[in-house]
Design an enzyme around this catalytic site. Structure first.
Site, PDB file in Angstrom:
ATOM      1  N   LYS A 116       0.737  -1.175   0.005  1.00  0.00           N
ATOM      2  CA  LYS A 116      -0.044  -0.009  -0.112  1.00  0.00           C
ATOM      3  C   LYS A 116       0.919   1.411   0.003  1.00  0.00           C
ATOM      4  O   LYS A 116       0.494   2.275  -0.603  1.00  0.00           O
ATOM      5  CB  LYS A 116      -0.995  -0.005   1.130  1.00  0.00           C
ATOM      6  CG  LYS A 116      -1.928  -1.119   1.093  1.00  0.00           C
ATOM      7  CD  LYS A 116      -2.968  -0.895   2.444  1.00  0.00           C
ATOM      8  CE  LYS A 116      -3.671  -2.242   2.703  1.00  0.00           C
ATOM      9  NZ  LYS A 116      -4.671  -2.632   1.882  1.00  0.00           N
ATOM     10  N   GLU A 200      -2.207   7.249   8.055  1.00  0.00           N
ATOM     11  CA  GLU A 200      -2.912   8.358   7.449  1.00  0.00           C
ATOM     12  C   GLU A 200      -3.934   8.974   8.003  1.00  0.00           C
ATOM     13  O   GLU A 200      -4.635   8.474   9.050  1.00  0.00           O
ATOM     14  CB  GLU A 200      -3.526   7.921   5.794  1.00  0.00           C
ATOM     15  CG  GLU A 200      -4.488   6.623   5.851  1.00  0.00           C
ATOM     16  CD  GLU A 200      -4.632   6.149   4.890  1.00  0.00           C
ATOM     17  OE1 GLU A 200      -3.875   5.954   3.766  1.00  0.00           O
ATOM     18  OE2 GLU A 200      -5.842   5.689   4.660  1.00  0.00           O
ATOM     19  N   HIS A 235     -14.231  -3.317   8.721  1.00  0.00           N
ATOM     20  CA  HIS A 235     -13.612  -2.849   7.553  1.00  0.00           C
ATOM     21  C   HIS A 235     -13.647  -3.923   6.500  1.00  0.00           C
ATOM     22  O   HIS A 235     -12.828  -4.032   5.340  1.00  0.00           O
ATOM     23  CB  HIS A 235     -12.180  -2.786   7.997  1.00  0.00           C
ATOM     24  CG  HIS A 235     -11.858  -1.798   8.941  1.00  0.00           C
ATOM     25  ND1 HIS A 235     -12.254  -0.228   8.796  1.00  0.00           N
ATOM     26  CD2 HIS A 235     -11.051  -1.733   9.882  1.00  0.00           C
ATOM     27  CE1 HIS A 235     -11.983   0.209   9.903  1.00  0.00           C
ATOM     28  NE2 HIS A 235     -11.392  -0.458  10.652  1.00  0.00           N
ATOM     29  N   ARG A 292      -6.984  -8.035  -9.239  1.00  0.00           N
ATOM     30  CA  ARG A 292      -7.653  -9.196  -9.071  1.00  0.00           C
ATOM     31  C   ARG A 292      -9.251  -9.107  -9.602  1.00  0.00           C
ATOM     32  O   ARG A 292      -9.578  -7.879  -9.583  1.00  0.00           O
ATOM     33  CB  ARG A 292      -7.436 -10.508  -8.037  1.00  0.00           C
ATOM     34  CG  ARG A 292      -8.177  -9.349  -6.747  1.00  0.00           C
ATOM     35  CD  ARG A 292      -8.078 -10.246  -5.841  1.00  0.00           C
ATOM     36  NE  ARG A 292      -8.060  -9.687  -4.348  1.00  0.00           N
ATOM     37  CZ  ARG A 292      -9.184  -8.945  -3.652  1.00  0.00           C
ATOM     38  NH1 ARG A 292     -10.393  -8.987  -4.397  1.00  0.00           N
ATOM     39  NH2 ARG A 292      -9.182  -8.410  -2.576  1.00  0.00           N
TER      40      ARG A 292
HETATM   41  P1  ADP Z   1     -13.000  -7.453  -1.723  1.00  0.00           P
HETATM   42  O1  ADP Z   1     -12.236  -6.080  -1.809  1.00  0.00           O
HETATM   43  O2  ADP Z   1     -13.088  -8.455  -3.107  1.00  0.00           O
HETATM   44  O3  ADP Z   1     -13.953  -7.673  -1.092  1.00  0.00           O
HETATM   45  P2  ADP Z   1     -11.630  -8.794   0.372  1.00  0.00           P
HETATM   46  O4  ADP Z   1     -10.600  -7.829   0.971  1.00  0.00           O
HETATM   47  O5  ADP Z   1     -12.907  -9.048   1.081  1.00  0.00           O
HETATM   48  O6  ADP Z   1     -11.711  -8.227  -1.183  1.00  0.00           O
HETATM   49  O7  ADP Z   1     -10.566 -10.020   0.234  1.00  0.00           O
HETATM   50  C1  ADP Z   1     -11.116 -11.198  -0.842  1.00  0.00           C
HETATM   51  C2  ADP Z   1     -10.856 -12.285  -0.776  1.00  0.00           C
HETATM   52  O8  ADP Z   1      -9.270 -12.406  -0.573  1.00  0.00           O
HETATM   53  C3  ADP Z   1     -11.616 -12.966   0.224  1.00  0.00           C
HETATM   54  O9  ADP Z   1     -11.812 -14.237  -0.070  1.00  0.00           O
HETATM   55  C4  ADP Z   1     -10.631 -12.847   1.490  1.00  0.00           C
HETATM   56  O10 ADP Z   1     -10.760 -13.900   2.507  1.00  0.00           O
HETATM   57  C5  ADP Z   1      -9.318 -12.944   0.769  1.00  0.00           C
HETATM   58  N1  ADP Z   1      -8.172 -12.191   1.405  1.00  0.00           N
HETATM   59  C6  ADP Z   1      -7.840 -10.964   1.448  1.00  0.00           C
HETATM   60  N2  ADP Z   1      -7.051 -10.614   2.025  1.00  0.00           N
HETATM   61  C7  ADP Z   1      -6.279 -11.689   2.323  1.00  0.00           C
HETATM   62  C8  ADP Z   1      -5.138 -12.036   2.915  1.00  0.00           C
HETATM   63  N3  ADP Z   1      -4.179 -11.274   3.494  1.00  0.00           N
HETATM   64  N4  ADP Z   1      -4.816 -13.382   3.164  1.00  0.00           N
HETATM   65  C9  ADP Z   1      -5.756 -14.154   2.624  1.00  0.00           C
HETATM   66  N5  ADP Z   1      -6.829 -14.161   2.052  1.00  0.00           N
HETATM   67  C10 ADP Z   1      -7.261 -12.740   1.944  1.00  0.00           C
HETATM   68  P1  ADP Z   2      -7.929  -3.753   2.845  1.00  0.00           P
HETATM   69  O1  ADP Z   2      -6.572  -4.017   2.007  1.00  0.00           O
HETATM   70  O2  ADP Z   2      -7.873  -4.650   4.015  1.00  0.00           O
HETATM   71  O3  ADP Z   2      -9.122  -3.690   1.970  1.00  0.00           O
HETATM   72  P2  ADP Z   2      -8.064  -1.072   2.620  1.00  0.00           P
HETATM   73  O4  ADP Z   2      -7.012   0.011   2.568  1.00  0.00           O
HETATM   74  O5  ADP Z   2      -8.879  -1.029   1.318  1.00  0.00           O
HETATM   75  O6  ADP Z   2      -7.471  -2.389   3.365  1.00  0.00           O
HETATM   76  O7  ADP Z   2      -9.199  -0.330   3.719  1.00  0.00           O
HETATM   77  C1  ADP Z   2     -10.397  -1.156   4.186  1.00  0.00           C
HETATM   78  C2  ADP Z   2     -11.426  -0.294   4.622  1.00  0.00           C
HETATM   79  O8  ADP Z   2     -10.814   0.473   5.856  1.00  0.00           O
HETATM   80  C3  ADP Z   2     -12.059   0.922   3.843  1.00  0.00           C
HETATM   81  O9  ADP Z   2     -12.774   0.192   2.972  1.00  0.00           O
HETATM   82  C4  ADP Z   2     -12.547   1.749   4.858  1.00  0.00           C
HETATM   83  O10 ADP Z   2     -13.922   1.025   5.431  1.00  0.00           O
HETATM   84  C5  ADP Z   2     -11.636   1.760   6.012  1.00  0.00           C
HETATM   85  N1  ADP Z   2     -10.478   2.799   5.637  1.00  0.00           N
HETATM   86  C6  ADP Z   2      -9.320   2.568   5.070  1.00  0.00           C
HETATM   87  N2  ADP Z   2      -8.769   3.803   5.009  1.00  0.00           N
HETATM   88  C7  ADP Z   2      -9.422   4.510   5.721  1.00  0.00           C
HETATM   89  C8  ADP Z   2      -9.298   6.154   6.163  1.00  0.00           C
HETATM   90  N3  ADP Z   2      -8.350   6.621   5.791  1.00  0.00           N
HETATM   91  N4  ADP Z   2     -10.108   6.780   6.747  1.00  0.00           N
HETATM   92  C9  ADP Z   2     -11.298   6.229   7.421  1.00  0.00           C
HETATM   93  N5  ADP Z   2     -11.514   4.589   6.829  1.00  0.00           N
HETATM   94  C10 ADP Z   2     -10.832   4.063   6.142  1.00  0.00           C
HETATM   95 MG    MG Z   3      -9.562  -2.850   0.328  1.00  0.00          MG
END
Ligand code: ADP
Ligand code: ADP
Ligand code: MG
Length: 678
Positions: A116, A200, A235, A292
């Site tokens: 990230k 952030e 989240h 993906r």
């Molecule tokens: P989306 O934004 O598509 O909802 P998610 O963050 O919920 O993505 O993750 C999508 C899929 O990837 C889910 O099946 C989740 O369990 C899997 N996943 C996400 N991050 C990880 C991780 N760090 N390790 C293993 N599985 C992960």
């Molecule tokens: P992941 O890889 O686990 O999906 P993300 O960076 O996409 O992580 O963040 C997942 C969720 O966390 C977002 O959908 C949002 O709800 C919350 N989030 C992330 N960044 C922020 C932020 N700067 N302020 C408030 N909420 C946040």
């Molecule tokens: Mg995300």
């Protein structure tokens, strides 16, 4: 085009990919773990190869083994689905080295977006707006603390390698910084093997809006509009919809163009999602790129009339994108709900077990590729069938329920209706919670932000309510009628003999039955249901309430129609051991029947076996063979779904035999030890 592909995944996404491949005349090879030998994805593919034990590390994450299977079966390409190996750049490289096409972006694009922090540095250069914060290389605690102070609280710490909502900490003030950093780094190293973090600004009441992008190998890159995924728990996404409500056309174009710029900056190819966090005023910032196919891609398919898996296959085979930007338009509105085996009332704790009964709403076979033309507007992407188990090894998602409507209002109505038709018996689900969510004021008026669930906690988690008398009446009728069936079966050839039937009717004086049912509301004091038999109907009352006339109108298996007083009531009643699951009026009432006869035949001296409440691992055996134990003594501790479950002695007795040792995996319902009553 490929003639055969390997699908390196399981569950709904493997089935989803297989459906498109079949439609395109492409053969499919499934891979599966020992736990998945009878899984749906194995059944729907043309071939299937066992790749190892249940644990993902020993099966679905074994890249080299999966590549060997692809070579051996003659597959030309590998579709990784989502999760598992889908964002693993080394795996993509290894596919290329083996002469296989990885159906996804180039490894270099995955690497660029995998961190990230690094992604943000790149996006900064591409002029994509970023949340104010620090995403540099320096990881010194004091330095990061000073950065957080400078950003201004609340601050969000994020694992740079994070995903799935894990590795994040919200810090309210400077005093909390030190502890939060330490715990964030601990989680980051244990979950992602990398303790690098970024800091952030934590936005207030933000929305999660993401853009679906698609690029081909010929240099074309387009966006297929947005999805709003603001409704989240921990989240993690719960409901997703497209298009985002109240999105002005200019902002849609601005976000779409920013997403395309992000994809181009890393030389992207294939399906990808650029996630933005947006303020209520509409300002938006890049959050991350998921390299993906996303879980929630169906809502985009529903409003654009596309099949994104078909697009992935075409692009991977070197073809140009099937459509250009100006050929895409939004048609109607689509919402997806993730149906999970989990218990929302218990902090969304996963629930595992067997789907003993599953009835899905009038779904239409999954068919895409043309205009969206689904009569009922309902699509279900599922990786399980009735009778399958949700195991502790993988994500407890049961299905994705996707609806389409001409507008949001129609989509909402269809979603509420489809949820009320979804019947599952055997494990806890979030269906009732999803229904409250969809019908609640906040979601139905599109008052969206990522705190929607917490903000509406009281409405979404109401205290347990008494089961309505209609549900109790259905349960009573179902019991009485099943007894009749049984006695008819017993009297065999004499079924027509009125004296051989347990109809309950007694000449001259009414036969009164007292039935007792329990549920969460009635935990302390069960419902006392009184049924008094009359010639052709019953008098029904609950507790001391006024009796009402109850009659059976019709019955078709488990579907029962009754008349209660002046009301016609329709429902389904499923018996599962001592439980009667009543589905009526869009709700599910699990009622425990306190059967006075149930334990009459058992004698204490028979002792008994103690069984595993769910599949899991034995982590401790606290009793030895021959040991005398008291009622309630802990005998075995199992671990399932990251939770410990203690199996205790049901009464005083002696341990006769212990059937498992520490470390053993046990199946749902397996006897763990034999036990003799003292
Ligand atoms: P989306 O934004 O598509 O909802 P998610 O963050 O919920 O993505 O993750 C999508 C899929 O990837 C889910 O099946 C989740 O369990 C899997 N996943 C996400 N991050 C990880 C991780 N760090 N390790 C293993 N599985 C992960
Ligand atoms: P992941 O890889 O686990 O999906 P993300 O960076 O996409 O992580 O963040 C997942 C969720 O966390 C977002 O959908 C949002 O709800 C919350 N989030 C992330 N960044 C922020 C932020 N700067 N302020 C408030 N909420 C946040
Ligand atoms: Mg995300």
């Amino acid at each position: 085009m490929f003639t055969k592909i390997l699908i390196a995944n399981r569950g709904e996404i493997a089935c989803r990919v297989a459906a498109t491949a079949r439609r395109m005349g492409i053969k499919t090879v499934a891979v599966y773990s020992e736990a998945d030998a009878n899984a749906k994805h194995v059944a729907v593919c043309d071939e299937a190869v066992l790749i190892g034990p249940a644990a993902a590390k020993e099966s679905y994450l074994r890249g080299e083994k999966i590549i060997a299977v692809a070579k051996a079966t003659g597959a030309q390409a590998i579709h990784p689905g989502y999760g598992f190996l889908s964002e693993n750049a080394e795996f993509a490289d290894a596919c290329a080295e083996a002469g296989l096409v990885f159906i996804g972006p180039p490894a270099s694009a995955m690497r660029a977006m995998g961190s990230k922090s690094a992604a943000k540095q790149l996006m900064e250069k591409a002029n994509v707006p970023l949340v104010p914060g620090y995403h540099g290389e320096q990881q010194d605690a004091d330095f990061l603390h000073a950065q957080a102070d400078k950003i201004g609280y609340p601050v969000l710490l994020k694992a740079s390698a994070g995903g799935g909502g894990k590795g994040m900490r919200v810090i309210e003030n400077s005093a909390q910084f030190k502890d939060a950093l330490a715990s964030c780094k601990r989680e980051a190293i244990s979950s992602f093997g990398d303790d690098k973090v970024l800091a952030e600004k934590y936005l207030q009441r933000p929305r999660h809006i993401e853009i679906q992008v698609f690029a081909d190998t010929l240099g074309n890159c387009i966006y297929l509009f947005e999805r709003d995924c603001s409704v989240q728990r921990r989240h993690q996404k719960v409901l997703e919809e497209a298009p985002a409500p109240n999105m002005p056309a200019e902002r849609r174009a601005a976000m779409g163009e920013a997403a395309v710029a992000a994809a181009k900056a890393v030389g992207y190819v294939g399906a990808g999602t650029v996630e933005f966090i947006a303020n209520q005023d509409g300002s938006f910032y890049f959050m991350e790129m998921n390299t993906r196919l996303q879980v929630e891609h169906p809502v985009t398919e529903m409003i654009t009339g596309t099949d994104l898996v078909e697009w992935q296959l075409r692009v991977a085979a070197g073809e140009p994108l099937p459509k250009q930007q100006h050929e895409l338009a939004i048609n109607g509105h689509s919402i997806e709900a993730r149906i999970y085996a989990e218990n929302p009332e218990k902090g969304f704790l996963p629930s595992i077990g067997t789907l003993r009964h599953m009835e899905t709403p009038g779904a239409v076979a999954f068919e895409l590729g043309g205009a969206v033309n689904l009569p009922a507007g309902v699509r279900i992407d599922s990786g399980v069938r009735a009778g399958d188990a949700i195991s502790p090894f993988y994500d407890p998602m049961i299905a994705k329920l996707i609806v389409w409507g001409a507008d949001r209002k129609q989509a909402l109505a269809r979603m509420a209706q489809a949820l009320s038709q979804y019947q599952i018996v055997g494990l806890a689900t979030n269906i009732a919670f999803l229904k409250r969510l969809v019908e609640g004021q906040a979601f139905s008026t599109a008052d969206l932000d990522t705190g929607l669930i917490e903000r509406n906690h009281d409405a979404l988690f109401p205290a347990a309510q008494a089961a309505p008398d209609a549900a109790l009446a259905l349960a009573a009728v179902s019991l009485i009628e099943s007894e009749k069936d049984r006695s008819a079966a017993q009297s065999g050839a004499n079924a027509a003999d009125p004296w051989g039937q347990a109809l309950g009717w007694r000449m001259n004086h009414p036969y009164l039955r007292a039935l007792s049912f329990g549920d969460e509301f009635a935990a302390a004091k069960p419902y006392g249901v009184n049924v008094s038999y009359r010639a052709t109907d019953w008098l029904f009352s609950v507790g001391t309430a006024q009796p009402q006339v109850l009659s059976l109108m019709s019955q078709d298996g488990n579907d029962i129609s009754i008349k209660l007083g002046e009301r016609a009531v329709h429902g389904t009643v499923r018996r599962d051991g001592d439980m009667l699951h009543v589905f009526t009026n869009g709700a599910h009432y699990p009622l425990a029947y306190n059967d006075p006869m149930a334990h009459a035949g058992e004698t204490e001296s028979e002792g008994g076996r103690l069984t595993a409440p769910m599949p899991g691992k034995v982590v401790a055996v606290l009793a030895a063979k021959g040991q005398e134990v008291k009622k309630g003594d802990a005998l075995v501790i199992m671990e399932a779904m990251k939770m410990e479950h203690t199996i205790a002695a049901p009464h005083d007795g002696v341990v006769d035999e212990i059937l498992y040792s520490v470390g053993d995996q046990v199946a749902d319902g397996a006897p763990l030890l034999a036990f003799k009553t003292a």
